[in-house]
Scaffold this active site. Structure first.
Site, PDB file in Angstrom:
ATOM      1  N   LYS A  41       0.851  -1.206   0.000  1.00  0.00           N
ATOM      2  CA  LYS A  41       0.000   0.000   0.000  1.00  0.00           C
ATOM      3  C   LYS A  41       0.880   1.248   0.000  1.00  0.00           C
ATOM      4  CE  LYS A  41      -1.687   1.471   4.070  1.00  0.00           C
ATOM      5  NZ  LYS A  41      -1.276   2.840   4.437  1.00  0.00           N
ATOM      6  N   ASN A  42       1.915   1.253   0.830  1.00  0.00           N
ATOM      7  CA  ASN A  42       2.692   2.485   1.009  1.00  0.00           C
ATOM      8  C   ASN A  42       3.715   2.738  -0.088  1.00  0.00           C
ATOM      9  OD1 ASN A  42       1.156   2.945   3.227  1.00  0.00           O
ATOM     10  ND2 ASN A  42       2.720   2.392   4.731  1.00  0.00           N
ATOM     11  N   ARG A 111      -5.146  10.605   4.645  1.00  0.00           N
ATOM     12  CA  ARG A 111      -4.192  11.702   4.752  1.00  0.00           C
ATOM     13  C   ARG A 111      -3.056  11.568   3.742  1.00  0.00           C
ATOM     14  NH1 ARG A 111      -2.215  13.362   8.240  1.00  0.00           N
ATOM     15  NH2 ARG A 111      -0.037  13.282   7.704  1.00  0.00           N
ATOM     16  N   CYS A 135      -5.087  12.055  12.707  1.00  0.00           N
ATOM     17  CA  CYS A 135      -5.741  10.755  12.583  1.00  0.00           C
ATOM     18  C   CYS A 135      -5.612  10.084  13.945  1.00  0.00           C
ATOM     19  CB  CYS A 135      -5.115   9.948  11.461  1.00  0.00           C
ATOM     20  SG  CYS A 135      -3.569   9.199  11.926  1.00  0.00           S
ATOM     21  N   ARG A 140       0.022  14.124  13.084  1.00  0.00           N
ATOM     22  CA  ARG A 140       0.490  13.915  11.707  1.00  0.00           C
ATOM     23  C   ARG A 140       0.709  15.227  10.941  1.00  0.00           C
ATOM     24  NH1 ARG A 140      -1.070   8.635  10.281  1.00  0.00           N
ATOM     25  NH2 ARG A 140       0.584   8.696   8.724  1.00  0.00           N
ATOM     26  N   PRO A 141       1.558  16.110  11.444  1.00  0.00           N
ATOM     27  CA  PRO A 141       1.762  17.390  10.746  1.00  0.00           C
ATOM     28  C   PRO A 141       2.407  17.203   9.372  1.00  0.00           C
ATOM     29  CG  PRO A 141       3.410  17.062  12.456  1.00  0.00           C
ATOM     30  CD  PRO A 141       2.419  15.931  12.596  1.00  0.00           C
ATOM     31  N   ILE A 142       2.308  18.221   8.536  1.00  0.00           N
ATOM     32  CA  ILE A 142       2.976  18.170   7.224  1.00  0.00           C
ATOM     33  C   ILE A 142       3.856  19.409   7.044  1.00  0.00           C
ATOM     34  CG2 ILE A 142       1.244  16.748   6.047  1.00  0.00           C
ATOM     35  CD1 ILE A 142       0.150  19.532   4.971  1.00  0.00           C
ATOM     36  N   ASP A 143       4.274  19.987   8.161  1.00  0.00           N
ATOM     37  CA  ASP A 143       5.084  21.204   8.106  1.00  0.00           C
ATOM     38  C   ASP A 143       6.370  21.013   7.305  1.00  0.00           C
ATOM     39  OD1 ASP A 143       5.593  19.465  10.400  1.00  0.00           O
ATOM     40  OD2 ASP A 143       7.178  20.867  10.901  1.00  0.00           O
ATOM     41  N   LEU A 144       6.960  19.815   7.390  1.00  0.00           N
ATOM     42  CA  LEU A 144       8.234  19.585   6.677  1.00  0.00           C
ATOM     43  C   LEU A 144       8.008  19.541   5.157  1.00  0.00           C
ATOM     44  CD1 LEU A 144       9.765  16.894   9.069  1.00  0.00           C
ATOM     45  CD2 LEU A 144      10.165  19.367   9.072  1.00  0.00           C
ATOM     46  N   ASP A 326       4.834   0.443  12.085  1.00  0.00           N
ATOM     47  CA  ASP A 326       3.626  -0.214  11.550  1.00  0.00           C
ATOM     48  C   ASP A 326       3.524  -1.672  11.980  1.00  0.00           C
ATOM     49  OD1 ASP A 326       3.609   1.558   8.350  1.00  0.00           O
ATOM     50  OD2 ASP A 326       3.128   2.161  10.395  1.00  0.00           O
ATOM     51  N   LEU A 348       7.721   7.022  17.078  1.00  0.00           N
ATOM     52  CA  LEU A 348       7.337   7.845  15.930  1.00  0.00           C
ATOM     53  C   LEU A 348       6.034   8.595  16.111  1.00  0.00           C
ATOM     54  CD1 LEU A 348       9.507   5.889  14.520  1.00  0.00           C
ATOM     55  CD2 LEU A 348       8.530   6.836  12.472  1.00  0.00           C
ATOM     56  N   ARG A 418      -8.488  -0.647   4.793  1.00  0.00           N
ATOM     57  CA  ARG A 418      -7.681   0.421   4.183  1.00  0.00           C
ATOM     58  C   ARG A 418      -6.342  -0.115   3.710  1.00  0.00           C
ATOM     59  NH1 ARG A 418      -7.231   5.873   7.306  1.00  0.00           N
ATOM     60  NH2 ARG A 418      -5.823   6.023   5.558  1.00  0.00           N
TER      61      ARG A 418
HETATM   62  C1  EPZ Z   1       4.257   6.914   6.493  1.00  0.00           C
HETATM   63  O1  EPZ Z   1       3.450   7.916   7.070  1.00  0.00           O
HETATM   64  C2  EPZ Z   1       3.367   5.678   6.358  1.00  0.00           C
HETATM   65  N1  EPZ Z   1       2.243   5.994   5.485  1.00  0.00           N
HETATM   66  C3  EPZ Z   1       2.865   5.260   7.739  1.00  0.00           C
HETATM   67  O2  EPZ Z   1       2.122   4.055   7.558  1.00  0.00           O
HETATM   68  C4  EPZ Z   1       4.068   4.967   8.621  1.00  0.00           C
HETATM   69  O3  EPZ Z   1       3.612   4.636   9.911  1.00  0.00           O
HETATM   70  C5  EPZ Z   1       4.977   6.203   8.678  1.00  0.00           C
HETATM   71  O4  EPZ Z   1       5.357   6.593   7.340  1.00  0.00           O
HETATM   72  C6  EPZ Z   1       6.250   5.947   9.464  1.00  0.00           C
HETATM   73  O5  EPZ Z   1       6.934   4.865   8.913  1.00  0.00           O
HETATM   74  C7  EPZ Z   1       2.446   6.012   4.147  1.00  0.00           C
HETATM   75  O6  EPZ Z   1       3.537   5.781   3.655  1.00  0.00           O
HETATM   76  C8  EPZ Z   1       1.250   6.312   3.300  1.00  0.00           C
HETATM   77  P1  EPZ Z   1       6.218  10.362   8.473  1.00  0.00           P
HETATM   78  P2  EPZ Z   1       3.973   9.454   7.063  1.00  0.00           P
HETATM   79  O7  EPZ Z   1       6.022  11.628   7.708  1.00  0.00           O
HETATM   80  O8  EPZ Z   1       4.796   9.702   5.861  1.00  0.00           O
HETATM   81  C9  EPZ Z   1       6.577  13.599  11.891  1.00  0.00           C
HETATM   82  C10 EPZ Z   1       0.315   2.591   7.797  1.00  0.00           C
HETATM   83  O9  EPZ Z   1      -0.059   1.985   8.800  1.00  0.00           O
HETATM   84  N2  EPZ Z   1       6.385  14.576  10.813  1.00  0.00           N
HETATM   85  O10 EPZ Z   1       7.397   9.493   8.135  1.00  0.00           O
HETATM   86  O11 EPZ Z   1       2.800  10.316   7.322  1.00  0.00           O
HETATM   87  C11 EPZ Z   1       5.331  12.758  12.128  1.00  0.00           C
HETATM   88  O12 EPZ Z   1       4.453  13.399  13.022  1.00  0.00           O
HETATM   89  C12 EPZ Z   1       0.716   4.048   7.897  1.00  0.00           C
HETATM   90  O13 EPZ Z   1       0.430   2.085   6.646  1.00  0.00           O
HETATM   91  C13 EPZ Z   1       6.458  15.931  11.120  1.00  0.00           C
HETATM   92  O14 EPZ Z   1       6.668  16.321  12.269  1.00  0.00           O
HETATM   93  O15 EPZ Z   1       4.915   9.457   8.341  1.00  0.00           O
HETATM   94  C14 EPZ Z   1       5.890  11.479  12.715  1.00  0.00           C
HETATM   95  O16 EPZ Z   1       6.133  11.681  14.099  1.00  0.00           O
HETATM   96  C15 EPZ Z   1       0.438   4.628   9.277  1.00  0.00           C
HETATM   97  N3  EPZ Z   1       6.276  16.837  10.123  1.00  0.00           N
HETATM   98  C16 EPZ Z   1       7.245  11.335  12.015  1.00  0.00           C
HETATM   99  O17 EPZ Z   1       7.557  12.643  11.484  1.00  0.00           O
HETATM  100  C17 EPZ Z   1       6.043  16.460   8.826  1.00  0.00           C
HETATM  101  O18 EPZ Z   1       5.896  17.334   7.942  1.00  0.00           O
HETATM  102  C18 EPZ Z   1       7.248  10.347  10.876  1.00  0.00           C
HETATM  103  O19 EPZ Z   1       6.179  10.702  10.017  1.00  0.00           O
HETATM  104  C19 EPZ Z   1       5.975  15.082   8.533  1.00  0.00           C
HETATM  105  C20 EPZ Z   1       6.164  14.156   9.539  1.00  0.00           C
END
Ligand code: EPZ
Length: 439
Positions: A41-42, A111, A135, A140-144, A326, A348, A418
């Site tokens: 999926k990912n 998301r 969620c 789950r911020p997207i600031d980065l 995960d 995480l 999902r």
């Molecule tokens: C991906 O989510 C996966 N989803 C998640 O899988 C997985 O748990 C996660 O990576 C970690 O491995 C997909 O690939 C679709 P991150 P993602 O950005 O990209 C922080 C599942 O079960 N962060 O790597 O959203 C964030 O809060 C799902 O299949 C910021 O602070 O995760 C977290 O603490 C659940 N600012 C950490 O980084 C940002 O702009 C890692 O998040 C982005 C992230």
């Protein structure tokens, strides 16, 4: 000739219908046989978003049949793309794309829709994407993602819950250093950089196999990317020219595979996974070995030889190639059957222990202290009604149900749908007594 287009209402009814399902599972003496692993999926989600960068019809094989994939394909059709099935592949044609607004009604259900932000912005020079919102497992911020796009010259505004992004001159390649490792953040910027003017370097890039496949497909399609599989990626942009994207097949889902290995471990059953990539499961196999299992591996199969007495374990979730967050919930279910005290630290996400209260209701002895769970085993679990709260928590409850005395009903399994392709069918196929029923 394209055989069948996906239509909005087909998908909508499908998802609505499955909203009312639950799983009824009985404990099982043991499982046996083989389980075929679906596409990841990912990996699928960024690769589907990547089709926005294409000038050709993109042929994708091995997409998993899960709700999140249907949601993202629906989003692309809402923007004007043509999506059709042709034999075993999905053909995505984004040449007719005319809309650049990803609306809240879809983004709120998944998301990862944020993955269209980078491609839409780099192709059209403007787009609006609904903020994904948090969620169950965290804010789950997207600031980065946004900070990196601004460094590439985008003007970003947040208005009434939408990200309004503009880059009328196109995005400019630059050097980006991520403060934290972000999987979809890395994917978003790789795709934005693919059409940018000049070279983009991403430092502290995610190493997940799903990000590696995105880079490999783009590189094999003519977007030069150096450092694939390392924490420093260099992407040489096409300066706005669309890409002739090669046919590709989605890599196996390492989390689905890990979940079924836990099913073998918790029921002390020898089962074999096929169409799997063992090298993506290093940390998971290592932890299962620490708990007493052993494995027979080939290039694309894994056979688990389970421990008869499961040992307690210490787990810390971190970015790939370390132990994946995960898989945390699934290992917690397994740890309830281990002899001794297991410690599981979730590093995480701030709220990824939603499965704990449901496991406790089944009799698990788990205590929480901040981001650390202490699991005392071995405990006898009892079947009851439980509620899924998020994707991986739901699979943990199914694993517990396989060894709980009596019957367990897992409700709200739209969470499960999902990210797991026909989970109950795959488990039934190796002898589990599990049925999907209507509420
Ligand atoms: C991906 O989510 C996966 N989803 C998640 O899988 C997985 O748990 C996660 O990576 C970690 O491995 C997909 O690939 C679709 P991150 P993602 O950005 O990209 C922080 C599942 O079960 N962060 O790597 O959203 C964030 O809060 C799902 O299949 C910021 O602070 O995760 C977290 O603490 C659940 N600012 C950490 O980084 C940002 O702009 C890692 O998040 C982005 C992230």
């Amino acid at each position: 000739m394209k055989s069948k287009l996906i239509r909005y209402n087909d998908i909508n009814n499908f998802q609505l219908k499955r909203h009312m399902d639950y799983l009824k599972a009985q404990s099982v003496d043991s499982l046996s046989g083989t389980i075929n692993i679906s596409g990841a999926k990912n990996a699928s989600l960024p690769l589907i978003a990547m089709t926005i960068l294409a000038k050709n019809d993109v042929n994708i094989r091995n997409l998993p049949h899960v709700a999140d994939i249907r949601t993202l394909l629906k989003l692309l059709t809402n923007l004007g793309a043509d999506v059709s099935f042709l034999d075993e592949k999905v053909v995505v044609d984004t040449k007719p794309l005319y809309e650049t607004k990803a609306t809240y009604d879809i983004v709120k259900t998944m998301r990862a829709s944020i993955l269209v932000l980078g491609p839409l912005l780099s192709r059209f020079g403007h787009c609006e994407v609904s903020l994904p919102g948090g969620c169950a497992i965290g804010q789950r911020p997207i600031d980065l993602h946004l900070k990196a796009l601004e460094q590439m010259g985008a003007q970003i505004e947040i208005k009434s819950g939408y990200i309004e992004a503009r880059a009328p001159e196109g995005l400019q390649g630059c050097s980006i250093i991520f403060d934290k490792i972000t999987v979809t953040g890395t994917a978003n910027i790789v795709m934005a950089a693919a059409l940018a003017n000049g070279k983009t370097t991403i430092t502290n890039a995610a190493l997940e196999p799903e990000v590696v496949q995105l880079c490999e497909v783009l590189n094999d399609s003519g977007v030069k990317i150096e450092g694939i599989g390392t924490a420093v990626l260099t992407i040489h942009g096409t300066a706005g020219k669309l890409i002739d994207i090669i046919d590709f097949s989605i890599i196996p889902d390492r989390i689905e595979a890990g979940t079924y290995l836990c099913a073998g471990a918790i029921t002390k059953s020898q089962i074999t996974l096929t169409s799997v990539e063992p090298k993506h499961l290093g940390a998971v196999l290592a932890k299962l070995e620490e708990m007493g299992s052993s494995f027979t591996l080939t290039d694309d199969t894994i056979t688990i030889h389970p421990a008869q007495n499961i040992k307690a374990v210490k787990i810390i979730t971190q970015e790939y190639p370390a132990f994946p967050t995960d898989m945390q919930a699934q290992f917690m279910a397994l740890a309830t059957q281990a002899d001794g005290v297991s410690i599981i630290e979730e590093r995480l996400f701030e709220n990824r222990f939603m499965h704990v209260s449901e496991l406790q209701r089944m009799g698990a002895d788990i205590s929480l202290n901040g981001h650390t769970a202490t699991v005392k085993g071995k405990t006898t679990l009892s079947g009851t009604d439980v509620m899924a709260t998020d994707l991986r928590a739901s699979s943990a409850l199914v694993l517990a149900a396989l060894v709980a005395n009596g019957e367990t009903n897992v409700h709200r399994i739209y969470h499960l749908d999902r990210g797991y392709d026909a989970l109950e069918k795959k488990l039934e196929g190796v002898g589990a007594d599990i049925k999907r029923l209507k509420e």
